[in-house]
Design a protein around this motif. Structure first.
Motif, PDB file in Angstrom:
ATOM      1  N   ALA A 217      25.018  10.062  15.439  1.00 59.38           N
ATOM      2  CA  ALA A 217      25.351   9.125  14.361  1.00 59.38           C
ATOM      3  C   ALA A 217      24.339   7.985  14.319  1.00 59.38           C
ATOM      4  O   ALA A 217      23.880   7.575  13.240  1.00 59.38           O
ATOM      5  N   PHE A 218      23.970   7.474  15.476  1.00 57.85           N
ATOM      6  CA  PHE A 218      22.968   6.401  15.520  1.00 57.85           C
ATOM      7  C   PHE A 218      21.602   6.900  15.059  1.00 57.85           C
ATOM      8  O   PHE A 218      20.847   6.160  14.407  1.00 57.85           O
ATOM      9  N   LEU A 219      21.291   8.139  15.381  1.00 55.20           N
ATOM     10  CA  LEU A 219      20.023   8.703  14.920  1.00 55.20           C
ATOM     11  C   LEU A 219      19.984   8.757  13.397  1.00 55.20           C
ATOM     12  O   LEU A 219      18.951   8.483  12.771  1.00 55.20           O
ATOM     13  N   MET A 233      17.837  -4.437  10.128  1.00 54.40           N
ATOM     14  CA  MET A 233      18.999  -3.561  10.304  1.00 54.40           C
ATOM     15  C   MET A 233      18.743  -2.536  11.401  1.00 54.40           C
ATOM     16  O   MET A 233      19.604  -2.276  12.255  1.00 54.40           O
ATOM     17  N   GLY A 234      17.555  -1.920  11.388  1.00 46.69           N
ATOM     18  CA  GLY A 234      17.222  -0.917  12.389  1.00 46.69           C
ATOM     19  C   GLY A 234      17.258  -1.487  13.794  1.00 46.69           C
ATOM     20  O   GLY A 234      17.810  -0.864  14.716  1.00 46.69           O
ATOM     21  N   LEU A 235      16.699  -2.696  13.974  1.00 48.21           N
ATOM     22  CA  LEU A 235      16.735  -3.338  15.291  1.00 48.21           C
ATOM     23  C   LEU A 235      18.171  -3.669  15.692  1.00 48.21           C
ATOM     24  O   LEU A 235      18.548  -3.555  16.872  1.00 48.21           O
ATOM     25  N   HIS A 236      18.976  -4.087  14.704  1.00 52.48           N
ATOM     26  CA  HIS A 236      20.393  -4.395  14.975  1.00 52.48           C
ATOM     27  C   HIS A 236      21.131  -3.158  15.480  1.00 52.48           C
ATOM     28  O   HIS A 236      21.854  -3.230  16.491  1.00 52.48           O
ATOM     29  N   TYR A 237      20.953  -2.020  14.793  1.00 51.83           N
ATOM     30  CA  TYR A 237      21.669  -0.812  15.194  1.00 51.83           C
ATOM     31  C   TYR A 237      21.152  -0.270  16.538  1.00 51.83           C
ATOM     32  O   TYR A 237      21.926   0.263  17.333  1.00 51.83           O
ATOM     33  N   PHE A 238      19.859  -0.417  16.797  1.00 51.05           N
ATOM     34  CA  PHE A 238      19.319   0.028  18.078  1.00 51.05           C
ATOM     35  C   PHE A 238      19.911  -0.807  19.217  1.00 51.05           C
ATOM     36  O   PHE A 238      20.309  -0.262  20.264  1.00 51.05           O
ATOM     37  N   ASN A 239      19.989  -2.122  19.020  1.00 54.71           N
ATOM     38  CA  ASN A 239      20.601  -2.994  20.028  1.00 54.71           C
ATOM     39  C   ASN A 239      22.087  -2.700  20.183  1.00 54.71           C
ATOM     40  O   ASN A 239      22.633  -2.749  21.296  1.00 54.71           O
ATOM     41  N   LEU A 240      22.751  -2.391  19.055  1.00 54.38           N
ATOM     42  CA  LEU A 240      24.170  -2.040  19.091  1.00 54.38           C
ATOM     43  C   LEU A 240      24.385  -0.779  19.930  1.00 54.38           C
ATOM     44  O   LEU A 240      25.323  -0.700  20.743  1.00 54.38           O
ATOM     45  N   THR A 242      22.395   0.502  22.332  1.00 53.81           N
ATOM     46  CA  THR A 242      22.051   0.365  23.751  1.00 53.81           C
ATOM     47  C   THR A 242      22.910  -0.670  24.474  1.00 53.81           C
ATOM     48  O   THR A 242      23.257  -0.476  25.650  1.00 53.81           O
ATOM     49  N   ASN A 243      23.264  -1.761  23.791  1.00 55.67           N
ATOM     50  CA  ASN A 243      23.990  -2.843  24.469  1.00 55.67           C
ATOM     51  C   ASN A 243      25.507  -2.695  24.373  1.00 55.67           C
ATOM     52  O   ASN A 243      26.199  -2.684  25.390  1.00 55.67           O
ATOM     53  N   GLN A 244      26.017  -2.576  23.141  1.00 54.57           N
ATOM     54  CA  GLN A 244      27.480  -2.522  22.990  1.00 54.57           C
ATOM     55  C   GLN A 244      28.058  -1.172  23.393  1.00 54.57           C
ATOM     56  O   GLN A 244      29.066  -1.112  24.098  1.00 54.57           O
ATOM     57  N   TYR A 245      27.402  -0.075  22.941  1.00 54.92           N
ATOM     58  CA  TYR A 245      27.953   1.254  23.214  1.00 54.92           C
ATOM     59  C   TYR A 245      27.345   1.914  24.450  1.00 54.92           C
ATOM     60  O   TYR A 245      27.740   3.031  24.813  1.00 54.92           O
ATOM     61  N   GLN A 246      26.387   1.225  25.082  1.00 51.31           N
ATOM     62  CA  GLN A 246      25.807   1.688  26.350  1.00 51.31           C
ATOM     63  C   GLN A 246      25.269   3.116  26.281  1.00 51.31           C
ATOM     64  O   GLN A 246      25.427   3.913  27.203  1.00 51.31           O
ATOM     65  N   LEU A 247      24.627   3.440  25.160  1.00 55.20           N
ATOM     66  CA  LEU A 247      24.037   4.768  24.992  1.00 55.20           C
ATOM     67  C   LEU A 247      22.540   4.697  25.294  1.00 55.20           C
ATOM     68  O   LEU A 247      21.828   3.831  24.779  1.00 55.20           O
ATOM     69  N   VAL A 248      22.079   5.596  26.143  1.00 62.42           N
ATOM     70  CA  VAL A 248      20.661   5.635  26.509  1.00 62.42           C
ATOM     71  C   VAL A 248      19.894   6.311  25.374  1.00 62.42           C
ATOM     72  O   VAL A 248      20.216   7.446  24.998  1.00 62.42           O
ATOM     73  N   PRO A 249      18.899   5.652  24.797  1.00 60.02           N
ATOM     74  CA  PRO A 249      18.181   6.246  23.655  1.00 60.02           C
ATOM     75  C   PRO A 249      17.400   7.486  24.051  1.00 60.02           C
ATOM     76  O   PRO A 249      16.779   7.540  25.118  1.00 60.02           O
ATOM     77  N   ASP A 250      17.438   8.477  23.183  1.00 65.91           N
ATOM     78  CA  ASP A 250      16.641   9.691  23.353  1.00 65.91           C
ATOM     79  C   ASP A 250      15.278   9.483  22.704  1.00 65.91           C
ATOM     80  O   ASP A 250      15.076   8.498  21.968  1.00 65.91           O
ATOM     81  N   PRO A 251      14.330  10.406  22.935  1.00 62.60           N
ATOM     82  CA  PRO A 251      13.019  10.274  22.273  1.00 62.60           C
ATOM     83  C   PRO A 251      13.115  10.146  20.761  1.00 62.60           C
ATOM     84  O   PRO A 251      12.309   9.430  20.138  1.00 62.60           O
ATOM     85  N   HIS A 253      15.420   8.639  18.978  1.00 67.71           N
ATOM     86  CA  HIS A 253      15.768   7.262  18.597  1.00 67.71           C
ATOM     87  C   HIS A 253      14.546   6.345  18.694  1.00 67.71           C
ATOM     88  O   HIS A 253      14.317   5.506  17.821  1.00 67.71           O
ATOM     89  N   LEU A 254      13.779   6.518  19.764  1.00 68.29           N
ATOM     90  CA  LEU A 254      12.582   5.694  19.936  1.00 68.29           C
ATOM     91  C   LEU A 254      11.549   6.000  18.861  1.00 68.29           C
ATOM     92  O   LEU A 254      10.844   5.099  18.375  1.00 68.29           O
ATOM     93  N   THR A 255      11.453   7.276  18.464  1.00 71.22           N
ATOM     94  CA  THR A 255      10.536   7.645  17.378  1.00 71.22           C
ATOM     95  C   THR A 255      10.924   6.941  16.082  1.00 71.22           C
ATOM     96  O   THR A 255      10.063   6.408  15.367  1.00 71.22           O
ATOM     97  N   CYS A 256      12.228   6.920  15.777  1.00 67.07           N
ATOM     98  CA  CYS A 256      12.703   6.231  14.571  1.00 67.07           C
ATOM     99  C   CYS A 256      12.369   4.752  14.620  1.00 67.07           C
ATOM    100  O   CYS A 256      11.930   4.159  13.617  1.00 67.07           O
ATOM    101  N   LEU A 257      12.570   4.139  15.785  1.00 67.42           N
ATOM    102  CA  LEU A 257      12.333   2.705  15.905  1.00 67.42           C
ATOM    103  C   LEU A 257      10.847   2.377  15.765  1.00 67.42           C
ATOM    104  O   LEU A 257      10.468   1.419  15.074  1.00 67.42           O
ATOM    105  N   ILE A 258       9.996   3.172  16.404  1.00 62.29           N
ATOM    106  CA  ILE A 258       8.554   2.956  16.300  1.00 62.29           C
ATOM    107  C   ILE A 258       8.074   3.212  14.876  1.00 62.29           C
ATOM    108  O   ILE A 258       7.235   2.481  14.337  1.00 62.29           O
TER     109      ILE A 258
END
Length: 397
Positions: A217-219, A233-240, A242-251, A253-258
């Protein structure tokens, strides 16, 4: 199995089915062939249960030819054997063949179940077969399967992949109690079809209903933010995530952020992220960053990112940097990039694009001239490009 035979015990259909189930993983195709030979010697290849397991083994090991051969040679078939072959085609993205086989199965009055329809819907999504999808949809409504949540989720996925957003949304609205898969399907579908704002709104609506999002869903929402250019918004959801839901990002997710940062021109920030998480990011993130460098004309950062490449690598990275060198007239560096492609990169089958016209898929690849109407297509493309250039000139001043 060899130990059983030494002890004087012979296997039965359940023994062979269990053995075949251990060969359903990638790389076990050769062992499956050996078992197939043993099955033929002992005439167990004629058993429906064993033959269905054998079809599954071949399909999961990318050998659809032998899977279909086993299927065609079965003296009798049941709904399991039909569904297994259909699923095999769907997993390998042979949607047209899956739908053809489904039509045959439907015509023989077999008992169609939820798995069969879900597999065919997935196959329709792989091929963007809109006409096939509508036929399957009509069939499942006729048989009363539209009430199944998994079927509706499959319809949302398939219609989104075919670009029929209105139908995907209609299927979503008909579900009284959508689950996480339902929400994720429509969010990813809207993002895929270019409706990024709607995808983000639905993600927020999902959160308001108290549904806990997972990595997929985050992806979906990060992909929407990336393509829509919604940096904050993208930075907000990425922080949400990793921080609130404690989900470790997969490659992914990092590709989307970059990609998100790169599209927005925040190349230094994207490079810092890539550098700090180079092991976790993967090759796609590197490609996204280098592509952003090319878009914004930053050869310096692209060259620094090339230091992160591990062999074997994707040719696209070298091609992107090569194009940047070419734009500056640095032809010796262009030649060096081409040599690195030959030395370091594996040759892969080129990706294909397709468009469906009157129920027939027209396939294309980069620089392709194999289509029977290629000369007309290129002429029309040239006309469109010239028209675009004239429009640009008229509005530039």
């Amino acid at each position: 199995m060899a130990g059983m035979e030494l002890e004087g015990f012979k296997g039965d259909e359940f023994t062979f089915s269990s053995l075949l189930s251990s060969c359903k993983y990638k790389g076990s195709g050769e062992l499956g062939k050996q078992l197939h030979g043993l099955l033929i010697k002992q005439s167990f290849d004629l058993d429906i249960l064993v033959a269905s397991s054998l079809i599954d083994v071949y399909a999961k090991n990318d050998n659809l030819y032998d899977a279909r051969k086993v299927f065609d040679e079965m003296p009798t078939r049941n709904s399991v054997s039909w569904t297994t072959m259909i699923v095999g085609y769907g997993q390998q993205e042979y949607g047209k063949e899956a739908v053809k086989l489904f039509r045959r199965m439907f015509g023989k009055d077999y008992c169609l179940d939820e798995l069969t329809f879900a597999s065919v819907l997935s196959s329709c999504g792989f091929t963007s077969g809109a006409s096939e999808l509508m036929q399957v949809h009509s069939c499942l409504i006729k048989l009363g399967f539209e009430a199944f949540l998994s079927i509706n989720n499959g319809l949302i996925y398939a219609y989104s992949k075919c670009g029929i957003v209105a139908a995907a949304l209609q299927c979503f609205r008909l579900i009284a109690e959508p689950d996480l898969v339902t929400w994720t399907s429509i969010i990813c579908g809207l993002a895929f079809c270019g409706l990024e704002k709607d995808a983000v709104k639905l993600f927020d609506k999902m959160l308001s209903y108290g549904i806990r999002p997972d990595k997929i869903a985050f992806l979906g929402v990060l992909s929407a933010c990336s393509h829509g250019g919604f940096v904050s918004m993208g930075l907000h959801y990425f922080n949400l995530m990793t921080n609130q839901y404690q989900l470790v990002p997969d490659p992914e997710h990092l590709t989307c952020l970059i990609d998100l940062l790169g599209r927005a021109g925040s190349l230094d920030q994207a490079f810092d992220l890539l550098k700090s998480m180079r092991k976790e990011a993967g090759p796609d993130a590197l490609t996204a960053f280098i592509r952003a460098c090319r878009t914004h004309g930053n050869l310096k950062l692209a060259k620094r990112a090339m230091e992160f490449i591990s062999e074997p690598d994707e040719p696209v990275n070298y091609s992107l940097v090569s194009n940047m060198y070419a734009s500056e007239g640095r032809w010796s560096d262009v030649a060096r990039m081409h040599k690195l492609i030959n030395d370091r990169c594996e040759q892969k089958t080129p990706g294909l694009s397709w468009v469906e016209i009157a129920g027939y898929n027209h396939l294309f690849k980069s620089g392709d001239r194999s289509h029977p109407q290629s000369s007309d297509l290129y002429a029309m493309l040239g006309l469109l490009l010239n028209t675009m250039k004239e429009d640009y000139k008229s509005t530039a001043f």
